[in-house]
Write a protein that holds these residues in place. Structure first.
Motif, PDB file in Angstrom:
ATOM      1  N   LYS A 268       0.786  -1.327  -0.242  1.00 59.46           N
ATOM      2  CA  LYS A 268       0.063   0.135  -0.158  1.00 59.46           C
ATOM      3  C   LYS A 268       1.079   1.330  -0.148  1.00 59.46           C
ATOM      4  CE  LYS A 268      -4.082  -2.286   2.311  1.00 59.46           C
ATOM      5  NZ  LYS A 268      -5.131  -2.079   3.276  1.00 59.46           N
ATOM      6  N   VAL A 269       1.883   1.104   0.872  1.00 59.71           N
ATOM      7  CA  VAL A 269       2.896   2.244   0.866  1.00 59.71           C
ATOM      8  C   VAL A 269       3.395   2.556  -0.526  1.00 59.71           C
ATOM      9  CG1 VAL A 269       5.160   3.163   1.503  1.00 59.71           C
ATOM     10  CG2 VAL A 269       3.411   2.062   3.262  1.00 59.71           C
ATOM     11  N   LYS A 270       3.984   1.430  -1.302  1.00 61.25           N
ATOM     12  CA  LYS A 270       4.346   1.430  -2.614  1.00 61.25           C
ATOM     13  C   LYS A 270       3.634   2.085  -3.728  1.00 61.25           C
ATOM     14  CE  LYS A 270       6.531  -1.360  -6.343  1.00 61.25           C
ATOM     15  NZ  LYS A 270       6.982  -2.810  -6.662  1.00 61.25           N
ATOM     16  N   LYS A 271       2.204   1.549  -3.573  1.00 61.35           N
ATOM     17  CA  LYS A 271       1.388   2.058  -4.543  1.00 61.35           C
ATOM     18  C   LYS A 271       0.821   3.689  -4.377  1.00 61.35           C
ATOM     19  CE  LYS A 271      -3.387   1.265  -6.353  1.00 61.35           C
ATOM     20  NZ  LYS A 271      -4.616   0.263  -6.185  1.00 61.35           N
ATOM     21  N   ALA A 272       1.083   3.938  -3.047  1.00 60.33           N
ATOM     22  CA  ALA A 272       0.758   5.596  -2.681  1.00 60.33           C
ATOM     23  C   ALA A 272       1.798   6.296  -3.435  1.00 60.33           C
ATOM     24  CB  ALA A 272       0.599   5.646  -1.200  1.00 60.33           C
ATOM     25  N   ILE A 273       2.892   5.926  -3.001  1.00 58.96           N
ATOM     26  CA  ILE A 273       4.194   6.620  -3.615  1.00 58.96           C
ATOM     27  C   ILE A 273       4.466   6.701  -5.114  1.00 58.96           C
ATOM     28  CG2 ILE A 273       6.701   6.538  -3.465  1.00 58.96           C
ATOM     29  CD1 ILE A 273       6.802   5.492  -0.713  1.00 58.96           C
ATOM     30  N   GLU A 274       4.074   5.498  -5.814  1.00 58.44           N
ATOM     31  CA  GLU A 274       4.135   5.502  -7.198  1.00 58.44           C
ATOM     32  C   GLU A 274       2.965   6.585  -7.712  1.00 58.44           C
ATOM     33  OE1 GLU A 274       3.541   1.266  -8.098  1.00 58.44           O
ATOM     34  OE2 GLU A 274       5.439   1.110  -7.840  1.00 58.44           O
ATOM     35  N   PHE A 275       1.894   6.362  -6.951  1.00 52.80           N
ATOM     36  CA  PHE A 275       0.679   7.396  -7.510  1.00 52.80           C
ATOM     37  C   PHE A 275       1.196   8.865  -7.603  1.00 52.80           C
ATOM     38  CE2 PHE A 275      -3.005  10.081  -6.537  1.00 52.80           C
ATOM     39  CZ  PHE A 275      -3.619  10.000  -7.769  1.00 52.80           C
ATOM     40  N   ILE A 276       1.798   9.263  -6.251  1.00 54.89           N
ATOM     41  CA  ILE A 276       2.279  10.738  -6.116  1.00 54.89           C
ATOM     42  C   ILE A 276       3.489  11.024  -7.211  1.00 54.89           C
ATOM     43  CG2 ILE A 276       3.309  12.231  -4.624  1.00 54.89           C
ATOM     44  CD1 ILE A 276       1.914  10.852  -2.509  1.00 54.89           C
ATOM     45  N   MET A 277       4.216   9.996  -7.455  1.00 55.85           N
ATOM     46  CA  MET A 277       5.404  10.119  -8.289  1.00 55.85           C
ATOM     47  C   MET A 277       4.804  10.508  -9.961  1.00 55.85           C
ATOM     48  SD  MET A 277       8.334   7.490  -6.990  1.00 55.85           S
ATOM     49  CE  MET A 277       9.473   7.962  -8.095  1.00 55.85           C
ATOM     50  N   GLN A 278       3.923   9.722 -10.252  1.00 60.17           N
ATOM     51  CA  GLN A 278       3.138   9.732 -11.431  1.00 60.17           C
ATOM     52  C   GLN A 278       2.502  11.061 -11.766  1.00 60.17           C
ATOM     53  OE1 GLN A 278       1.231   6.106 -12.042  1.00 60.17           O
ATOM     54  NE2 GLN A 278       3.277   4.896 -11.860  1.00 60.17           N
TER      55      GLN A 278
END
Length: 471
Positions: A268-278
């Motif tokens: 879940k942490v990874k998905k949140a970070i990826e969303f913001i980075m994109q």
């Protein structure tokens, strides 16, 4: 007198440039002074302006409003569901939108489409037809975000189950918090009127997993100061309205360590970070809320002509002024002059839309374009145009903000504190850079460009202040 006429003479022409042209054609030198009567030439409005243009009471009020704005320290302190944060969303089926008040039948396509999507997201209806029936039966209430101390980009939709950032002013702790929604990214998104299942699924994830991650991260901090992020981003090529790449990166530098200290599942942490980075626009909503927070500090100063709100609903442009409280002064929104994506043109565009002009009201965005020469690739013009816009805004502001400086202008502070008197007197209109939405719901963003606030809003505000002052 004879000596005077034996010297070379240059004529200064004020008004119609054709007079200066005739003088030049006759072989003499002439300088044309661009001038127009204040207040669109309306006599009574001009007299009202003249009565306060050098008024020491007005000047003192503006100095107070400006000092409060400059002292403000917006800090991200929490993440909450809208129905928990905003009292008016707890029981009534109420949806907040960008800009000044507007009735459903008068709304533009993107706002109507976004509202219908929000109704489906809230599960108040199972399909678009039933959602429309709810509206037609007056079962849903619509009000501006600004009426609830909130802001949202483009359509600006906030409904009860949406997650909100919560921003407090550390310098003025008695002021109520400011709220803004999460940025969805680009493409088919609710803020441009899209309401497909893809949009609803994204909103569901944002209202659950992403909200949980952001809330947990913020709780790991002692609050995230937003003003330093904005200031540093201006030195890195942002203007924190249409370009937030640097600001989003700076926010991530604080969020990632905080997220790693939480007990959330790694996936879940990874998905949140990826969303913001994109999503380079992720910080935009926080920039808007920080600007609203700073301007709230300047609200309600008796006799002040400092503008505290500029907002658009896709039909009308509205402003609020410190000395007249929360009264809206409205006019038809000006068109946006910009660059369109391939296949689209001005005939496809909705009128100026969104609460994001709060950034310009606070002295960034279009006012800080000199710090972001790359923005012209997005909104049109040249880097020199961006610099000229930042210079021009100094003519209509009370002062400048030393916290926000422009490297391209030798670290000159941004012009800040729009003075309605100066706008009406000079005819120079506040510059706003903005995205352009398609006039039909759900098509999305079709370009970006430059627009201005309509003059008549400021004329009406001055007239109202003079009437109030003389009553």
């Amino acid at each position: 007198m004879k000596k005077l006429f034996n010297q070379p003479l240059t004529v200064i022409n004020a008004g119609l440039s054709s007079f200066a042209d005739n003088i030049k054609q006759a072989g003499a030198d002439a300088i044309n002074l661009s001038w127009q009567p204040p207040a669109n030439g309306d006599k009574q409005s001009g007299l009202n302006l003249a009565s306060i243009v050098n008024d020491p009471i007005i000047n003192q009020a503006n100095e107070l409003a400006m000092s409060k704005y400059l002292a403000s320290q917006p800090v991200l302190v929490d993440v909450m569901l809208a129905k928990e944060a905003i009292e008016g969303l707890k029981e009534t089926k109420r949806i907040l939108h960008a800009g000044p008040p507007i009735a459903w039948n008068d709304m533009c396509g993107p706002v109507q489409g976004a509202i219908l999507g929000a109704i489906l997201y809230e599960k108040w209806a199972d399909n678009l037809d039933d959602a429309l029936k709810l509206i037609q039966n007056n079962s849903v209430v619509f009000e501006p975000c600004h009426h609830f101390n909130a802001v949202g980009p483009m359509a600006g939709i906030i409904s009860p189950s949406m997650p909100l950032w919560v921003i407090k002013d550390n310098q003025h702790p008695s002021n109520p918090p400011v709220f803004c929604n999460f940025n969805e990214g680009l493409g088919k998104v609710l803020r441009f009127g899209a309401n497909s299942q893809e949009v609803l699924d994204r909103l569901d994830w944002m209202g659950t997993e992403l909200m949980q991650a952001m809330k947990a991260a913020v709780e790991q901090t002692s609050g995230i100061e937003l003003k330093p992020i904005m200031a540093q981003a201006l030195h890195m090529g942002d203007e924190v309205h249409n370009r937030n790449a640097a600001a989003t990166g700076l926010l991530l530098k604080q969020l990632i360590p905080a997220l790693l200290n939480t007990s959330l599942e790694q996936s879940k942490v990874k998905k949140a970070i990826e969303f913001i980075m994109q999503n380079d626009h992720f910080f935009l909503n926080l920039s808007m809320a920080a600007s609203k927070c700073m301007l709230n500090a300047a609200k309600g100063i008796e006799n002040s002509t400092m503008i505290t709100v500029m907002a658009r609903n896709g039909v009308n442009f509205g402003i609020q002024m410190s000395g007249t409280g929360e009264t809206w002064f409205q006019a038809k929104a000006n068109p946006v002059n910009g660059l369109f994506f391939p296949g689209y043109g001005v005939e496809d565009a909705a009128a100026d839309l969104g609460d994001s002009a709060i950034t310009e009201t606070a002295g960034v965005g279009g006012f800080a374009m000199a710090s972001s020469p790359a923005i012209v690739k997005f909104v049109g013009g040249t880097p020199q145009d961006a610099t000229n816009n930042s210079h021009l805004m100094q003519a209509i502001t009370i002062g400048s903000n030393p916290a926000f400086t422009l490297p391209a202008l030798n670290f000159t502070p941004t012009a800040a504190g729009i003075d309605a008197r100066k706008v009406v007197d000079t005819g120079i209109l506040p510059i706003i850079n903005t995205g352009i939405a398609h006039k039909q719901a759900g098509v999305g963003q079709i370009g970006a460009g430059i627009t201005t606030a309509p003059l008549s809003c400021f004329v009406d505000a001055i007239n109202a202040l003079v009437k109030k002052k003389n009553s």
